[in-house]
Design a protein around this motif. Structure first.
Motif: not given
Length: 307
Positions: A267-296
């Motif tokens: 989703g950060m890369m603009g490749k997809i709309h970042p949606a999962l189906r429950l019971p799965m869900d996106l990571p926490s805001k804090a982990l998303q920040e960490e993912i963004r930092s590493v991914l950059s």
């Protein structure tokens, strides 16, 4: 019988296990799936897989799984092999999906050790023997004890290899490196061994592995494929460098259950709309920040962190 010699020759390298993209309303985003497949092929992935663990198969209906397989095979159009995941906790569903994969023209089927049921080794043997005997299609066993709660023992796999000619390999998402060594010892050095553990992709090549099915390929397909290419070309320094270069990305993408971090990253890369189906869900805001930092450090990330 399928041409098993040909299958063994071409089913090598980075087999990218592609996510299943969803629209905001939760329906499958078919065009984005096609775009992802084309991107993987252009990036050098040696084959693709859909409806495996990374593709959220347990969140898809039987009809949706067949649709995703069909889209993948049609879109790839023979440019790279397609290896759909056809396993289920339900034996009959596994039979239906594996037969459908053959009918649609898949190059092989990836059949997971049934999850939740915790079958005995004898029951595992009967399950795989029955499925394999029902098709004329190369079969790759998928052993992932961390998610199935049962480990296919080497002796069970070796017996299946002996009794089922079209079982050509195994994806080992198994952190026990002694176990994977013994797979090749007892199943033979021509048995196709794939790593499903990111940090074992390179080490498994060193013992004679055929490649890997790494979720990290979803966000860095070129680098993941280049690691295998470097190994085959004998450039061990480059392969080692890529192994360690990918390690921080591998680590952060598995700080939550796969494929949640992957979908956030894509989703950060603009490749997809970042949606999962429950019971799965996106990571926490804090982990998303960490993912963004590493991914950059690996790719451009034009989109904001998902809320």
């Amino acid at each position: 019988m399928a041409n098993l010699t040909e299958a063994r020759a071409k089913l090598r390298g980075s087999i990218a296990p592609i996510i299943t993209p969803f629209h905001e309303d939760g329906t499958i985003d078919e065009q984005t799936l096609k775009n992802l497949i084309n991107w993987h092929i252009e990036s050098g992935s040696h084959a693709i897989s859909v409806t495996g663990t990374t593709g959220e198969p347990s969140s898809l209906t039987l009809e949706e799984r067949i649709k995703v397989m069909d889209i993948a095979i049609t879109t790839a159009d023979g440019r790279v092999p397609v290896v759909p995941g056809t396993g289920s906790t339900n034996h009959q569903e596994t039979m239906v999906l594996t037969k459908k994969a053959q009918e649609l023209g898949a190059d092989a089927a990836l059949v997971i050790v049934p999850y939740y049921n915790k079958p005995s080794q004898h029951a595992l043997y009967k399950h795989f023997k029955t499925v394999t005997d029902s098709v004329d299609l190369p079969i790759i066993v998928y052993n992932i004890p961390g998610r199935t709660a049962v480990n296919m023992e080497v002796k069970t796999l070796a017996q299946l290899n002996k009794d089922c000619p079209n079982i050509i390999g195994v994806k080992e998402s198994n952190k026990d490196f002694e176990h994977v060594n013994r797979v090749l010892l007892h199943c033979g050095r021509d048995f196709l061994l794939y790593s499903g553990i990111e940090l074992l992709c390179y080490p498994m090549l060193a013992i004679g592995g055929a490649g890997y099915i790494s979720a990290t390929a979803n966000v860095a397909p070129k680098k993941v494929a280049e690691l295998y290419d470097a190994w085959i070309e004998g450039d061990l320094q480059k392969a080692q460098n890529l192994h360690f270069d990918l390690m921080p990305l591998n680590d952060v993408l598995f700080k939550d259950t796969n494929p949640a971090p992957l979908k956030a990253a894509l989703g950060m890369m603009g490749k997809i709309h970042p949606a999962l189906r429950l019971p799965m869900d996106l990571p926490s805001k804090a982990l998303q920040e960490e993912i963004r930092s590493v991914l950059s450090n690996y790719v451009d990330i034009p989109n904001e962190v998902i809320s």
